[in-house]
Design a protein around this motif. Structure first.
Motif, PDB file in Angstrom:
ATOM      1  N   ARG A 242       0.804  -1.214   0.000  1.00  0.00           N
ATOM      2  CA  ARG A 242       0.000   0.000   0.000  1.00  0.00           C
ATOM      3  C   ARG A 242       0.846   1.277   0.000  1.00  0.00           C
ATOM      4  NH1 ARG A 242      -5.319  -0.694   3.921  1.00  0.00           N
ATOM      5  NH2 ARG A 242      -6.203  -2.522   2.850  1.00  0.00           N
ATOM      6  N   GLU A 245       2.520   1.896  -5.307  1.00  0.00           N
ATOM      7  CA  GLU A 245       1.777   1.066  -6.236  1.00  0.00           C
ATOM      8  C   GLU A 245       2.617   0.661  -7.448  1.00  0.00           C
ATOM      9  OE1 GLU A 245      -1.734   3.169  -7.305  1.00  0.00           O
ATOM     10  OE2 GLU A 245      -2.595   3.098  -5.271  1.00  0.00           O
ATOM     11  N   GLU A 246       3.544   1.473  -7.909  1.00  0.00           N
ATOM     12  CA  GLU A 246       4.384   1.137  -9.050  1.00  0.00           C
ATOM     13  C   GLU A 246       5.663   0.433  -8.587  1.00  0.00           C
ATOM     14  OE1 GLU A 246       2.803   3.967  -8.806  1.00  0.00           O
ATOM     15  OE2 GLU A 246       1.393   3.634 -10.484  1.00  0.00           O
TER      16      GLU A 246
END
Length: 568
Positions: A242, A245-246
């Motif tokens: 979390r 994200e990338e």
């Protein structure tokens, strides 16, 4: 045409020019070491910036971040300006793994400044230290000025203290390594009693035990953190996924977590020692309980923090770490106090053993306090101002654990290693035989079945001593030796080489002597004869018997008497 002009002396100019050249080279080495560290972090930050899908700032912003991280690796506190509240927030937690890069580069620059090739100028140790430090700090000052306009600016007071301290200590270590790591002579300013105490072997043993105890504490702390991460695997994975994200953001989080692994090991050691570590100004994690309201940032390593409330038996098991550290200190001390093959006089006394274990515990406590002070810091404002272990609590706790376990266990180990030496003083002492006494060597029958041990004898005639290497004995004795040789060859299984026997020349006959009737030796005795002439004997071959005259008698001792012609 001969030139009679006096030649100019070259030695002073060469020495002066060589010294300046060596100092300039050392200065360049220091600046290069700082540039290499700064460039390595710049390349890493630029790669992450290029791969990021949201490059908010240009290359200048990435380079400012790289300069700030390089200063953070030296212990400098940074000030983060881009916060949600708008007020600057300090960042004082230094990733200890990043500290390795500038320390190693400065150490190597100072070492190489003294390890010059032959034929090239070599500066003095003090000159190399000053030159390398000056070159490194010049680049550091430029980095401080450059990072001031970025998102991670350096605190001027913190940079003024931490940057020179780290640089000088690393350069001193490099100069000491290049000088052969000398430990003596001690400084002349120390009192005589202090010099004598530091020269004792127990100081070296205490240093080794302190280093081993500190490594045991760090290893145990890392093991506690790994076990807690596995226990809270779900929370750790959720925090990691979390947070970014990338893949580029997750790579940055992973690299930051790896850089903070030594910090986590120190925190785990502090947790096992008892004082624990602070999770903000209102919470403290200890084996007995997690008291207060923790303020935890969202980060994977912080997901391994124990749950709020009183501790469980699993939390109490963390005390195994300081117990193991005290046992290691006791092992190093007790083994040195009573060596396995040492004499009774070389064994340390109880007072010496206890004092050495106490010195090792003190060194371990000092090292633990330094590491805990370097691993903590502030993570923000308000509740996150205090984050990490407290050094003035962790150091005394390490001293109590290490001394309380190390001293009695070291004394017990010394007594255990001396348990078999109590009767050594009453044991009979074997006196070696004098060198002039003959020594008999027993030869097993399997090695030489047909051989016998021969006693050395002195030759009867001193005049024949020089010829004792010649073959001796009569023809019958030669036959016995041939039979004995055949028995030896058969017993050796073919290992004895076959050499043709040498034919001895017959002694010349005196004028008037009658040649012997038969010159062939008598029949060989049976195999297995055990008679053998004594070693060193110089018997002469027997003369052939002469035919007796009828009615004539031979005088003893005149074997060469000849008969008169014409006698009946």
């Amino acid at each position: 045409m001969t030139d009679h002009s006096p030649s100019l002396p070259q030695t002073p100019a060469a020495v002066q020019g060589g010294r300046l050249e060596a100092l300039a080279a050392s200065f360049v080495r220091g600046a290069t070491a700082a540039g290499l560290g700064l460039g390595a972090l710049a390349v890493l930050v630029m790669v992450l910036w290029v791969s990021s899908p949201y490059p908010d700032s240009g290359p200048a912003g990435a380079l400012h971040v790289a300069a700030g991280l390089w200063l953070l690796a030296h212990g400098t506190e940074l000030v983060r300006s881009g916060t949600l509240s708008g007020s600057p927030a300090p960042v004082g937690v230094v990733p200890l793994f990043l500290v390795v890069l500038p320390v190693w580069l400065t150490h190597r620059a100072a070492r190489d400044a003294l390890d010059q090739d032959r034929g090239r100028p070599r500066p003095s140790a003090r000159g190399a230290l000053c030159a390398v430090t000056a070159g490194y700090l010049l680049v550091g000052a430029g980095a401080v000025l450059y990072a001031a306009g970025g998102p991670l600016a350096a605190d001027p007071l913190s940079a003024l203290f931490h940057l020179p301290v780290v640089t000088v200590l690393s350069a001193v270590a490099g100069v000491w390594t290049a000088s052969g790591r000398p430990l003596r002579p001690l400084p002349a300013g120390l009192p005589e009693r202090v010099r004598l105490e530091l020269a004792r072997p127990r100081v070296a043993v205490a240093l080794r035990s302190a280093a081993a105890g500190s490594l045991t504490l760090l290893g145990g702390g890392a093991l506690l953190v790994a076990a807690s991460l596995v226990w809270h695997a779900d929370a750790t994975q959720d925090s990691y996924l979390r947070l970014a994200e990338e893949w580029s953001g997750r790579l940055a989080v992973l690299l930051l977590g790896l850089a903070l692994v030594p910090n986590a090991a120190v925190w785990g050691a502090a947790y096992g020692l008892g004082p624990g570590f602070a999770l903000g100004t209102g919470a403290t994690a200890m084996p007995l309980a997690l008291a207060g309201d923790p303020a935890l940032p969202y980060f994977p390593l912080l997901a391994a923090v124990p749950s709020k409330g009183p501790g469980t038996p699993l939390n109490w098991a963390a005390v195994v770490v300081p117990v193991a550290a005290g046992a290691v200190i006791a092992w190093f001390t007790g083994r040195a106090a009573a060596l396995r093959y040492a004499e009774r006089e070389e064994v340390w006394g109880c007072r010496e053993t206890a004092l050495t274990a106490l010195l090792g515990a003190t060194g371990c406590a000092a090292c633990t306090a330094i590491l805990t002070a370097a691993s903590g810091g502030s993570m923000g404002t308000r509740a996150l101002v205090e984050f990490g272990p407290v050094w003035w609590l962790t150091g005394p706790a390490a001293l109590l654990w290490s001394a309380g376990i190390g001293v009695p266990v070291a004394l017990g180990l010394r007594a255990w290693r001396l348990r078999g030496r109590r009767g050594e003083a009453d044991a009979p002492v074997s006196v070696p035989a004098p060198a002039s006494a003959p020594v008999s060597v027993a030869v097993p029958a399997e090695v030489m079945p047909a051989a016998e041990v021969l006693e050395p004898t002195e030759p009867e005639d001193p005049a024949l001593e020089a010829y004792d290497v010649l073959p001796t004995g009569s023809w019958s004795e030669r036959g016995e030796r041939e039979a004995r040789r055949a028995a030896l060859k058969e017993a050796s299984g073919g290992l004895l080489a076959e050499f043709p026997p040498m034919r001895m020349p017959e002694p010349p006959a005196a004028p008037g002597d009658v040649p012997p009737a038969a010159t062939e030796p008598p029949d060989k005795p049976e195999r297995g004869a055990t008679e053998q002439p004594e070693r060193g004997a110089t018997e002469q071959p027997e003369q052939p018997e002469k035919p007796e005259k009828p009615g004539a008698t031979e005088k003893p001792g005149e074997p060469g008497e000849s008969e008169k012609p014409g006698e009946p």
